[in-house]
Design a protein around this motif. Sequence first.
Motif, short mmCIF file in Angstrom:
data_model
loop_
_atom_site.label_atom_id
_atom_site.label_comp_id
_atom_site.label_asym_id
_atom_site.label_seq_id
_atom_site.Cartn_x
_atom_site.Cartn_y
_atom_site.Cartn_z
N LYS A 1 3.99 10.83 6.53
CA LYS A 1 3.57 12.22 6.75
C LYS A 1 3.07 12.43 8.18
CE LYS A 1 0.14 15.56 5.04
NZ LYS A 1 -0.99 15.76 4.08
N GLN A 2 2.28 11.48 8.68
CA GLN A 2 1.75 11.60 10.03
C GLN A 2 2.86 11.59 11.07
OE1 GLN A 2 -1.04 8.38 10.39
NE2 GLN A 2 -2.61 9.39 9.16
N PHE A 3 3.85 10.72 10.88
CA PHE A 3 4.97 10.70 11.82
C PHE A 3 5.76 12.00 11.73
CE2 PHE A 3 9.56 9.44 12.49
CZ PHE A 3 9.50 9.51 13.88
N ASP A 4 5.99 12.45 10.53
CA ASP A 4 6.73 13.71 10.33
C ASP A 4 6.06 14.86 11.07
OD1 ASP A 4 8.88 15.13 8.44
OD2 ASP A 4 7.04 16.34 8.40
N GLN A 5 4.75 14.90 11.04
CA GLN A 5 4.01 15.99 11.69
C GLN A 5 4.13 15.97 13.21
OE1 GLN A 5 0.14 15.25 9.98
NE2 GLN A 5 0.47 16.67 8.28
N ARG A 6 4.49 14.81 13.77
CA ARG A 6 4.59 14.70 15.22
C ARG A 6 5.99 15.01 15.76
NH1 ARG A 6 0.66 11.50 17.62
NH2 ARG A 6 1.27 12.67 19.50
N LEU A 7 6.98 15.09 14.87
CA LEU A 7 8.35 15.30 15.32
C LEU A 7 8.54 16.58 16.14
CD1 LEU A 7 10.51 14.01 12.35
CD2 LEU A 7 10.53 13.17 14.70
N PRO A 8 7.89 17.70 15.79
CA PRO A 8 8.07 18.90 16.62
C PRO A 8 7.66 18.69 18.08
CG PRO A 8 7.15 19.50 14.49
CD PRO A 8 7.13 18.02 14.55
N GLU A 9 6.66 17.83 18.33
CA GLU A 9 6.24 17.55 19.70
C GLU A 9 7.35 16.85 20.47
OE1 GLU A 9 2.18 15.84 20.13
OE2 GLU A 9 2.17 15.96 17.93
N ASN B 1 0.86 -1.19 0.00
CA ASN B 1 0.00 0.00 0.00
C ASN B 1 0.89 1.24 0.00
OD1 ASN B 1 -1.73 2.14 0.54
ND2 ASN B 1 -2.94 1.01 2.04
N VAL B 2 1.23 1.72 -1.19
CA VAL B 2 2.16 2.84 -1.33
C VAL B 2 1.57 4.11 -0.73
CG1 VAL B 2 3.38 4.31 -2.98
CG2 VAL B 2 3.22 1.84 -3.38
N GLU B 3 0.32 4.39 -1.04
CA GLU B 3 -0.31 5.62 -0.56
C GLU B 3 -0.43 5.62 0.96
OE1 GLU B 3 -1.47 3.74 -3.03
OE2 GLU B 3 -0.98 5.07 -4.72
N GLY B 4 -0.82 4.46 1.51
CA GLY B 4 -0.93 4.37 2.96
C GLY B 4 0.41 4.55 3.64
N TYR B 5 1.46 3.98 3.05
CA TYR B 5 2.81 4.12 3.58
C TYR B 5 3.22 5.60 3.58
CZ TYR B 5 7.37 1.90 4.65
OH TYR B 5 8.51 1.45 5.27
N ALA B 6 2.98 6.28 2.47
CA ALA B 6 3.33 7.70 2.36
C ALA B 6 2.58 8.53 3.38
CB ALA B 6 3.05 8.19 0.94
N GLU B 7 1.31 8.22 3.59
CA GLU B 7 0.51 8.96 4.57
C GLU B 7 1.03 8.72 5.98
OE1 GLU B 7 -2.25 11.44 6.27
OE2 GLU B 7 -1.69 11.25 4.15
N ALA B 8 1.44 7.48 6.28
CA ALA B 8 1.99 7.17 7.60
C ALA B 8 3.29 7.94 7.84
CB ALA B 8 2.21 5.67 7.73
#
Length: 389
Positions: free
Chosen positions: A302-310, A293-300
């Motif tokens: 992105k979601q992890f990337d968005q949490r890095l500032p926390e 699931n390429v799209e799902g992998y890419a979205e995951a």
Amino acid sequence: MKKNKRIILMVMDSVGLGALEDAADYGDQGAATLQHIAAEIGGLKLPNLEKLGLGKIEEVEGLNAEIKAEGAYGKAAEKSKGKDTTTGHWEIAGLISETPFPTYPTGFPAEIMEQFHQAIGRESLANKPASGTVIIEELGAEHLKTAKPIVYTSADSVFQIAAHEDVIPVAELYDYCKKAREILQGEHAVARVIARPFVGEPGNFERTERRKDFSLTPPEPTILDQLKSANLEVNAVGKITYIFNHSGITDSVTTANNMEGVDQTLNYLDTTKKGLIFTNLVDFDQNYGHRRNVEGYAEALKQFDQRLPEIKAKMEADDLLIITADHGCDPTYQGTDHTREYVPILAYGKNVPADFNLGIRASFSDIAASIADYFDLDVKIEGQSLNLV
């Protein structure tokens, strides 16, 4: 020994960065998990991983290679023989596996299954390699009718037992796994026996969060044992505690998904005084790599990337964040197996030199050596320190 420091070690399960030199020996020539995902979707947008230098390690569509990285970046080869979760994590912790774990591409031999059936008092279904979601759809109805557990494997060294929670209660399923673990020793010592409970009706089965792994204990002490012996905390998030069969772990919490993994990492940052927070983010591999699931992998990603500032916001002056992976699982590649790939190493902290190129490391165990170095532990570790401070 410096004890007032913390390391946050996060494994992006299966986020590989291109085939190793020996990938052809594993049938993985040309695999490149991150690069192929990026190419497939027209480029990745991961601004926080980009700031850490992810795009400077290898050319990845969408990531800036010219940016000045906030920390250190590089990639590591796997020195161990294998490409599975256990081998990868053990090497990250400083243990090189010279012999690969056994795998069963045609199912488990009759003598193993006979012992297993005798131990649990009933026969089983399947005994073949399969996707976990596919096998329960294929055999779930028969399982409901016969109460026979579904036994399957994969290209990994695993003996997996799936059972509906209303047919075989979870506690009983765990007992089956313990019996299988006792049987699977010696030449048949698979890396993990995994309980795979599920619920639902035919056509709508769903695996539950009560999965449990019964792993081998590492044959030698790892950096986790050495940290624990030095009275430092070793807090495990996700399946880490199972991968090491609880060895060297002082506290642990399991998780249902990547975002819960980040949440629990943040919780440990609130409570950990000194030592290691070791997190596995399994969704990349389990939900998207194996299922192509390429799209799902890419979205995951992105979601992890968005949490890095926390995570960065909770880091103190002497803290060190290391982000890596344990193998590849290229969803664009043939089959559904892990792929033998380099893994990224990204390191960040106020004391880590900016834009520091770590180069190509000969082993994942350089991370273990760096942990020992960071805490001034006088122990012998396979690998060379990254010299992050």
